[in-house]
Design a protein around this motif. Structure first.
Motif, PDB file in Angstrom:
ATOM      1  N   GLY A 246     -20.557  -1.380   3.905  1.00  0.00           N
ATOM      2  CA  GLY A 246     -21.374  -2.356   3.185  1.00  0.00           C
ATOM      3  C   GLY A 246     -20.806  -3.753   3.232  1.00  0.00           C
ATOM      4  N   ILE A 247     -21.461  -4.632   2.505  1.00  0.00           N
ATOM      5  CA  ILE A 247     -21.052  -6.022   2.355  1.00  0.00           C
ATOM      6  C   ILE A 247     -20.576  -6.221   0.927  1.00  0.00           C
ATOM      7  N   ASN A 248     -19.395  -6.842   0.765  1.00  0.00           N
ATOM      8  CA  ASN A 248     -18.906  -7.099  -0.585  1.00  0.00           C
ATOM      9  C   ASN A 248     -18.793  -8.597  -0.845  1.00  0.00           C
ATOM     10  N   SER A 249     -18.887  -8.919  -2.131  1.00  0.00           N
ATOM     11  CA  SER A 249     -18.828 -10.312  -2.554  1.00  0.00           C
ATOM     12  C   SER A 249     -18.374 -10.320  -4.007  1.00  0.00           C
ATOM     13  N   TYR A 250     -18.501 -11.474  -4.668  1.00  0.00           N
ATOM     14  CA  TYR A 250     -18.191 -11.564  -6.087  1.00  0.00           C
ATOM     15  C   TYR A 250     -19.053 -12.631  -6.732  1.00  0.00           C
ATOM     16  N   VAL A 251     -19.225 -12.493  -8.047  1.00  0.00           N
ATOM     17  CA  VAL A 251     -20.029 -13.428  -8.833  1.00  0.00           C
ATOM     18  C   VAL A 251     -19.215 -13.872 -10.032  1.00  0.00           C
ATOM     19  N   ASP A 252     -19.644 -14.990 -10.653  1.00  0.00           N
ATOM     20  CA  ASP A 252     -18.967 -15.439 -11.866  1.00  0.00           C
ATOM     21  C   ASP A 252     -19.565 -14.748 -13.084  1.00  0.00           C
ATOM     22  N   ALA A 253     -19.181 -15.164 -14.273  1.00  0.00           N
ATOM     23  CA  ALA A 253     -19.636 -14.512 -15.500  1.00  0.00           C
ATOM     24  C   ALA A 253     -21.136 -14.642 -15.708  1.00  0.00           C
ATOM     25  N   ASP A 254     -21.768 -15.636 -15.062  1.00  0.00           N
ATOM     26  CA  ASP A 254     -23.214 -15.832 -15.162  1.00  0.00           C
ATOM     27  C   ASP A 254     -23.957 -15.227 -13.982  1.00  0.00           C
ATOM     28  N   PHE A 255     -23.276 -14.394 -13.196  1.00  0.00           N
ATOM     29  CA  PHE A 255     -23.850 -13.723 -12.024  1.00  0.00           C
ATOM     30  C   PHE A 255     -24.286 -14.710 -10.948  1.00  0.00           C
ATOM     31  N   ASN A 256     -23.592 -15.819 -10.850  1.00  0.00           N
ATOM     32  CA  ASN A 256     -23.821 -16.779  -9.776  1.00  0.00           C
ATOM     33  C   ASN A 256     -22.684 -16.674  -8.764  1.00  0.00           C
ATOM     34  N   GLU A 257     -23.018 -16.837  -7.503  1.00  0.00           N
ATOM     35  CA  GLU A 257     -22.003 -16.750  -6.454  1.00  0.00           C
ATOM     36  C   GLU A 257     -21.337 -18.107  -6.258  1.00  0.00           C
ATOM     37  N   ASN A 258     -20.743 -18.606  -7.329  1.00  0.00           N
ATOM     38  CA  ASN A 258     -20.042 -19.885  -7.295  1.00  0.00           C
ATOM     39  C   ASN A 258     -18.594 -19.665  -7.695  1.00  0.00           C
ATOM     40  N   VAL A 259     -17.676 -20.165  -6.893  1.00  0.00           N
ATOM     41  CA  VAL A 259     -16.264 -20.070  -7.260  1.00  0.00           C
ATOM     42  C   VAL A 259     -15.900 -21.286  -8.100  1.00  0.00           C
ATOM     43  N   PRO A 260     -14.965 -21.139  -9.048  1.00  0.00           N
ATOM     44  CA  PRO A 260     -14.584 -22.265  -9.908  1.00  0.00           C
ATOM     45  C   PRO A 260     -13.946 -23.401  -9.105  1.00  0.00           C
ATOM     46  N   ALA A 261     -13.948 -24.582  -9.715  1.00  0.00           N
ATOM     47  CA  ALA A 261     -13.309 -25.748  -9.092  1.00  0.00           C
ATOM     48  C   ALA A 261     -11.843 -25.439  -8.831  1.00  0.00           C
ATOM     49  N   GLY A 262     -11.353 -25.845  -7.686  1.00  0.00           N
ATOM     50  CA  GLY A 262      -9.986 -25.574  -7.291  1.00  0.00           C
ATOM     51  C   GLY A 262      -9.840 -24.319  -6.459  1.00  0.00           C
ATOM     52  N   TYR A 263     -10.898 -23.507  -6.395  1.00  0.00           N
ATOM     53  CA  TYR A 263     -10.866 -22.277  -5.599  1.00  0.00           C
ATOM     54  C   TYR A 263     -11.954 -22.284  -4.525  1.00  0.00           C
ATOM     55  N   GLU A 264     -12.293 -23.475  -4.068  1.00  0.00           N
ATOM     56  CA  GLU A 264     -13.327 -23.578  -3.032  1.00  0.00           C
ATOM     57  C   GLU A 264     -12.939 -22.839  -1.753  1.00  0.00           C
ATOM     58  N   PHE A 265     -11.643 -22.656  -1.537  1.00  0.00           N
ATOM     59  CA  PHE A 265     -11.210 -21.936  -0.334  1.00  0.00           C
ATOM     60  C   PHE A 265     -11.654 -20.473  -0.357  1.00  0.00           C
ATOM     61  N   MET A 266     -12.120 -19.985  -1.518  1.00  0.00           N
ATOM     62  CA  MET A 266     -12.581 -18.603  -1.625  1.00  0.00           C
ATOM     63  C   MET A 266     -14.077 -18.455  -1.381  1.00  0.00           C
ATOM     64  N   ASP A 267     -14.759 -19.515  -0.997  1.00  0.00           N
ATOM     65  CA  ASP A 267     -16.160 -19.388  -0.578  1.00  0.00           C
ATOM     66  C   ASP A 267     -16.234 -18.402   0.580  1.00  0.00           C
ATOM     67  N   LEU A 268     -17.209 -17.511   0.538  1.00  0.00           N
ATOM     68  CA  LEU A 268     -17.256 -16.404   1.490  1.00  0.00           C
ATOM     69  C   LEU A 268     -18.271 -16.604   2.608  1.00  0.00           C
ATOM     70  N   ILE A 269     -17.967 -16.001   3.731  1.00  0.00           N
ATOM     71  CA  ILE A 269     -18.961 -15.749   4.781  1.00  0.00           C
ATOM     72  C   ILE A 269     -19.458 -14.333   4.522  1.00  0.00           C
ATOM     73  N   HIS A 270     -20.599 -14.204   3.892  1.00  0.00           N
ATOM     74  CA  HIS A 270     -21.025 -12.909   3.369  1.00  0.00           C
ATOM     75  C   HIS A 270     -21.229 -11.863   4.458  1.00  0.00           C
ATOM     76  N   GLU A 271     -21.846 -12.238   5.557  1.00  0.00           N
ATOM     77  CA  GLU A 271     -22.138 -11.244   6.586  1.00  0.00           C
ATOM     78  C   GLU A 271     -20.879 -10.720   7.266  1.00  0.00           C
ATOM     79  N   LYS A 272     -19.731 -11.371   7.040  1.00  0.00           N
ATOM     80  CA  LYS A 272     -18.474 -10.914   7.621  1.00  0.00           C
ATOM     81  C   LYS A 272     -17.518 -10.370   6.561  1.00  0.00           C
ATOM     82  N   SER A 273     -17.972 -10.288   5.337  1.00  0.00           N
ATOM     83  CA  SER A 273     -17.167  -9.713   4.254  1.00  0.00           C
ATOM     84  C   SER A 273     -17.558  -8.246   4.119  1.00  0.00           C
ATOM     85  N   ILE A 274     -16.855  -7.404   4.851  1.00  0.00           N
ATOM     86  CA  ILE A 274     -17.239  -6.005   5.019  1.00  0.00           C
ATOM     87  C   ILE A 274     -16.312  -5.095   4.225  1.00  0.00           C
ATOM     88  N   GLU A 275     -16.912  -4.051   3.646  1.00  0.00           N
ATOM     89  CA  GLU A 275     -16.107  -3.007   3.012  1.00  0.00           C
ATOM     90  C   GLU A 275     -16.378  -1.671   3.689  1.00  0.00           C
TER      91      GLU A 275
END
Length: 254
Positions: free
Chosen positions: A54-83
């Protein structure tokens, strides 16, 4: 003197039919069968053992796929984030007939979070401890975080219409307990005409234990699944508040 003969009795449904012969006369008698019908074997066999992709990802507490400020390097390429996960065997427990039961297993899950990084300038102070030292002129071709968990799922599974059929529909809901075994980051980059590939093995302040909700549905040996983890990927105060989820397909062994 004529003799009387009786042919062997034939059982038809719940009745017993027998033919008696005396000379040229035949007599047919029908009587209730005293033979006990075979007892129907009722069993339940779950659909958890197998492997999942499958494809894995993460969401914030509001179920948005936004990483907090200072962690922009964790923005994902979803189609290549494989589990990938595998469960070699399973234990099934029948609850109601052969339609409803519990199924559990033990297996391994690899999760790859592929980051959308291109150059040294995309890194910041929060990311420096994650990756090996690279030069400021490096061009990043690939970067990711990989985790390995030991998983123990327990599911309540429903079969439609019956698990005794070789081909049946199934729906399951449950939880998955997980223990992190190891984790590492990997970066591939090029600089001054040369290519490099480096790994950094660390805990990265990831939570060592977690649990996830899981839902599965399928037909026969092929299905789909989805998971959501209500526990943050990182320890409290040690990283961004992000909650993993995944969707994918399953291929069953049974």
């Amino acid at each position: 003197r004529s003799q009387t003969y009786s042919d062997p009795a034939i059982r038809i449904g719940r009745e017993q039919v027998q033919i008696h012969r005396e000379g040229n006369v035949r007599e047919i008698t029908i009587s209730p069968s005293h033979r006990q019908p075979k007892r129907r074997i009722r069993y339940f066999e779950g659909n958890l053992s197998g492997f999942n992709l499958g494809i894995n990802s993460y969401v914030d507490a509001d179920f948005n796929e936004n990483v907090p400020a200072g962690y922009e390097f964790m923005d994902l390429i979803h189609e290549k984030s494989i589990e990938f996960s595998i469960y070699p065997a399973q234990k099934s427990i029948r609850l109601i007939g052969s339609h409803v039961g519990l199924v559990s297993s033990l297996g391994l899950q690899y999760s790859n979070y592929r980051f959308d990084l291109n150059s040294y300038g995309d890194l910041n102070e929060n990311s420096m401890a994650w990756f090996p030292s690279i030069t400021e002129t490096a061009r990043i071709g690939k970067s990711k975080l990989t985790t390995l968990y030991l998983n123990a799922p327990v599911m309540l599974e429903f079969h439609i219409p019956d698990a005794r059929s070789r081909d049946h529909l199934y729906v399951g809901l449950g939880v998955v307990g997980g223990m992190r075994l190891r984790s590492h980051t990997k970066v591939k980059y090029s600089d001054e005409g040369s290519s490099f590939k480096r790994k950094n093995r660390d805990s990265f302040d990831l939570n060592p234990f977690r649990y996830s909700y899981i839902a599965r549905a399928g037909y026969n040996k092929i299905g789909i699944y989805a998971t959501y983890t209500p526990i943050s990927l990182f320890k409290d105060g040690k990283g961004p508040e992000l909650y993993p989820y995944s969707v994918g397909v399953s291929f069953n062994f049974n």
